[in-house]
Scaffold this motif. Structure first.
Motif, PDB file in Angstrom:
ATOM      1  N   TYR A 388      31.313 -38.191  50.755  1.00 26.47           N
ATOM      2  CA  TYR A 388      30.128 -37.553  51.313  1.00 26.47           C
ATOM      3  C   TYR A 388      29.531 -37.292  49.887  1.00 26.47           C
ATOM      4  O   TYR A 388      29.884 -37.374  48.744  1.00 26.47           O
ATOM      5  CB  TYR A 388      31.031 -35.863  51.892  1.00 26.47           C
ATOM      6  N   ASP A 413      21.262 -31.671  50.680  1.00 29.98           N
ATOM      7  CA  ASP A 413      21.060 -32.529  51.686  1.00 29.98           C
ATOM      8  C   ASP A 413      22.990 -32.736  51.847  1.00 29.98           C
ATOM      9  O   ASP A 413      22.936 -33.155  51.185  1.00 29.98           O
ATOM     10  CB  ASP A 413      19.777 -33.304  51.984  1.00 29.98           C
ATOM     11  N   SER A 415      25.570 -35.454  53.888  1.00 33.65           N
ATOM     12  CA  SER A 415      26.283 -36.642  54.631  1.00 33.65           C
ATOM     13  C   SER A 415      27.409 -37.101  54.134  1.00 33.65           C
ATOM     14  O   SER A 415      28.141 -36.516  53.471  1.00 33.65           O
ATOM     15  CB  SER A 415      25.347 -37.852  54.226  1.00 33.65           C
ATOM     16  N   TYR A 417      31.014 -39.374  56.454  1.00 40.04           N
ATOM     17  CA  TYR A 417      31.440 -39.722  57.247  1.00 40.04           C
ATOM     18  C   TYR A 417      33.382 -40.109  56.992  1.00 40.04           C
ATOM     19  O   TYR A 417      33.887 -39.408  55.340  1.00 40.04           O
ATOM     20  CB  TYR A 417      31.226 -41.393  57.018  1.00 40.04           C
ATOM     21  N   LYS A 428      27.913 -41.608  60.434  1.00 39.33           N
ATOM     22  CA  LYS A 428      27.625 -40.678  59.667  1.00 39.33           C
ATOM     23  C   LYS A 428      26.893 -39.349  59.484  1.00 39.33           C
ATOM     24  O   LYS A 428      26.672 -39.427  60.700  1.00 39.33           O
ATOM     25  CB  LYS A 428      26.614 -41.658  58.361  1.00 39.33           C
ATOM     26  N   GLU A 429      27.410 -37.923  59.540  1.00 38.34           N
ATOM     27  CA  GLU A 429      26.954 -36.847  59.596  1.00 38.34           C
ATOM     28  C   GLU A 429      26.518 -36.991  58.926  1.00 38.34           C
ATOM     29  O   GLU A 429      26.402 -36.501  57.401  1.00 38.34           O
ATOM     30  CB  GLU A 429      28.101 -35.712  60.683  1.00 38.34           C
ATOM     31  N   THR A 430      24.562 -35.890  58.651  1.00 37.45           N
ATOM     32  CA  THR A 430      24.039 -35.393  58.312  1.00 37.45           C
ATOM     33  C   THR A 430      23.899 -33.508  58.413  1.00 37.45           C
ATOM     34  O   THR A 430      23.567 -33.431  59.313  1.00 37.45           O
ATOM     35  CB  THR A 430      22.253 -36.532  57.668  1.00 37.45           C
ATOM     36  N   THR A 432      21.811 -29.692  56.681  1.00 35.07           N
ATOM     37  CA  THR A 432      20.487 -29.677  55.083  1.00 35.07           C
ATOM     38  C   THR A 432      21.951 -27.821  55.102  1.00 35.07           C
ATOM     39  O   THR A 432      21.434 -27.335  56.103  1.00 35.07           O
ATOM     40  CB  THR A 432      19.224 -29.485  55.785  1.00 35.07           C
ATOM     41  N   THR A 458      22.231 -28.501  61.367  1.00 38.02           N
ATOM     42  CA  THR A 458      22.504 -29.728  62.081  1.00 38.02           C
ATOM     43  C   THR A 458      21.267 -30.353  63.072  1.00 38.02           C
ATOM     44  O   THR A 458      21.524 -29.136  63.639  1.00 38.02           O
ATOM     45  CB  THR A 458      23.915 -30.430  62.086  1.00 38.02           C
ATOM     46  N   LYS A 518      15.948 -34.751  64.391  1.00 36.24           N
ATOM     47  CA  LYS A 518      16.676 -36.813  64.678  1.00 36.24           C
ATOM     48  C   LYS A 518      16.022 -37.292  66.150  1.00 36.24           C
ATOM     49  O   LYS A 518      15.654 -36.415  67.052  1.00 36.24           O
ATOM     50  CB  LYS A 518      18.062 -36.451  64.618  1.00 36.24           C
TER      51      LYS A 518
END
Length: 518
Positions: A388, A413, A415, A417, A428-430, A432, A458, A518
């Motif tokens: 991460y 922020d 991110s 995986y 990859k997941e993101t 905030t 998310t 997104k």
């Protein structure tokens, strides 16, 4: 130079006492239509007839060995030029802007055509030679300006047979010969020069002999009909632009001896479906596979992949679709490819095995949550580990301003995986993480006393906000103030269907969150 009388001259005949035509001798004699030189003339110097825009024909005397720089540049109406046996060189810009010159017979004695000699000869389309052996000793500095009908003693060459005496096929020797359909190369050939068959648009296939050990850049570039080609063992480099824009090329076998694939070597080969990269390859240059939109299978033989840049596949930002391409790799190399930049982006991994290919499963994309002050990652893949990155826009060191006011973003922020043994790395997941003023914590100006809480956002399948109080209501608005609806948190988590907006505003008890969709 006949400057004072130039505009009056229409026809000239020079006697045997004139043996040299000096530089600029008839420069810009725009009314000159005919000139007859003595056979005693041995040299015609730089720009001697440049700008003679009415000159229609010219016989170069037999003792002249070189057409010098820009000799006939700008002779717009020149249609017929007879070159003598014994001519050795045609220099740079010699016939530049001869826009009516459509055909030319090349003497067997010619040794060199310099760069741009026929630049902007827009209708030049027929080149007649008397001998393939002599033509292949001629040095060409660049391409013909247009597609050429190459004639051998008046007959067009469609099925080219390279003479067995030839060892090196020179640079550009058959470039832009767009009507050659087949080529036979004898075993005597050891090198094919740069641009040798560039723009041979009718060429369907070609076998390169086993003794060839060097293929120059762009040698087969822009051969738009080329469907197959064999490359012999011994070739160590696939040169830059070697097969660029070979739009019909579907498969090609690269020998094990290759150690380098040059820049844009296969760029825009849109029909190329599969490609095997030999284990000996140490570098793949920028744009090597740029624009290869049909590529579906790439086989790699390294146990640990070499480092490459994403521009190998996407130099011009056309968007190479990694998800549509399968990477075939050695058994036991799963983790190495899963963690390597660019290689890990391929949609599917398959393993080479004794009993065929096996698909490598992909790690489940981790779920990111924030509850009771704790940030958590969770993937359903057994043995998953997490990689991460957390970025804080408010971090500053030794910054400076003049008014003492600092705007805080109040967000992190994130991110992440997941990887696991025997699995390809997950997507990859993101998310905030926003820091909000907590209830009862907004009545002080002392930063040390402000009470805050964190909420996680998310936006994958829907808008998900975690870290809320149970039953807490959040209202969503468009950037222009339209109420998009509201939702209530259940066990601290809220879900809201993504609206057709690129940005929404979430109002959470006096706090406004700007959320990018997104």
């Amino acid at each position: 130079m006949l400057t004072n009388y130039c505009n009056k001259i229409e026809s000239v005949k020079l006697g045997d006492r004139i043996t040299e035509i000096g530089s600029y001798a008839f420069y810009c004699c725009k009314r000159l239509t005919n000139i007859e030189l003595s056979s005693k003339v041995t040299s015609i110097e730089t720009e001697a007839f440049a700008g003679c825009s009415s000159l229609r024909s010219f016989i170069v005397p037999k003792q002249v060995h070189e057409i010098e720089y820009a000799t006939f540049s700008g002779c717009e109406k020149l249609e017929d030029v007879k070159l003598p046996d014994g001519l050795v060189k045609i220099s740079t810009k010699a016939f530049q802007f001869c826009s009516n010159l459509s055909s030319l017979t090349i003497p067997a004695s010619l040794e060199a055509i310099d760069h741009g000699a026929f630049d902007r000869c827009d209708v030049l389309s027929v080149i007649n030679i008397s001998s393939l052996e002599s033509w292949m000793k001629t040095s060409l500095a660049d391409c013909w300006p247009n597609g050429i009908h190459l004639m051998l003693n008046g007959e067009e060459i469609e099925n080219l047979v390279i003479p067995s005496s030839v060892k090196i096929i020179p640079d550009y020797v058959f470039n832009n010969c767009r009507y050659i359909k087949t080529i036979f190369i004898p075993e005597s050939v050891v090198k094919i020069g740069s641009g040798a068959f560039e723009y041979c648009e009718s060429l369907l296939n070609i076998d390169v002999p086993n003794k060839v050990n060097s293929l120059g850049s762009v040698a087969f570039g822009y051969c738009k009909s080329l469907k197959s080609i064999s490359i012999p063992e011994g070739i160590e480099k696939i040169a830059g632009f070697l097969f660029t824009d070979c739009v019909e090329l579907k498969t090609i076998e690269v020998p094990k001896t290759v150690s380098e694939i040059g820049n844009s070597a296969f760029s825009n080969c849109v029909s190329l479906e599969s490609f095997s990269i030999p284990k000996n390859v140490k570098s793949i240059d920028t744009g090597a596979f740029d624009g290869c939109s049909g590529l579906r299978f790439i086989t790699c033989y390294w146990d640990s992949p070499i480092q490459i840049d994403i521009k190998v596949f996407d130099y011009l930002n056309k968007g190479f679709n990694f998800k549509n391409c399968t990477l075939i790799i050695p058994k036991g190399a799963e983790n190495a490819y899963s963690s390597a930049d660019v290689w890990k982006d391929f949609g599917t991994f398959k393993i080479m095995g004794d009993d065929g290919l096996h698909v490598i499963p992909i790690c489940e994309t981790p779920l990111v949550t924030y509850t009771s002050g704790s940030l958590s990652f969770e993937s359903s893949t057994p043995g998953a580990e997490y990689h991460y990155t957390i970025k804080d826009a408010d971090v500053a060191t030794d910054k400076y301003n003049t008014d003492g006011k600092v705007l805080l973003n109040g967000k992190l922020d994130i991110s992440v995986y997941a990887t696991a043994d025997g699995y390809k790395a997950s997507d990859k997941e993101t998310a905030t993480l926003y820091w909000l003023n907590a209830e009862g914590g907004d009545d002080t100006n002392n930063i040390n006393l402000v009470k805050t809480r964190g909420v996680m956002v998310t936006t994958d399948s829907d808008i998900t906000i975690s870290g809320l109080n149970d039953g807490e209501v959040v209202t969503f608005y468009s950037v222009d103030g339209v109420n998009l609806g509201s939702a209530k948190a259940v066990q601290g988590v809220l879900h809201f269907a993504k609206p057709n907006e690129s940005i929404v505003i979430a109002k959470i008890k006096g706090n406004d969150l700007k959320i990018a969709i997104k």
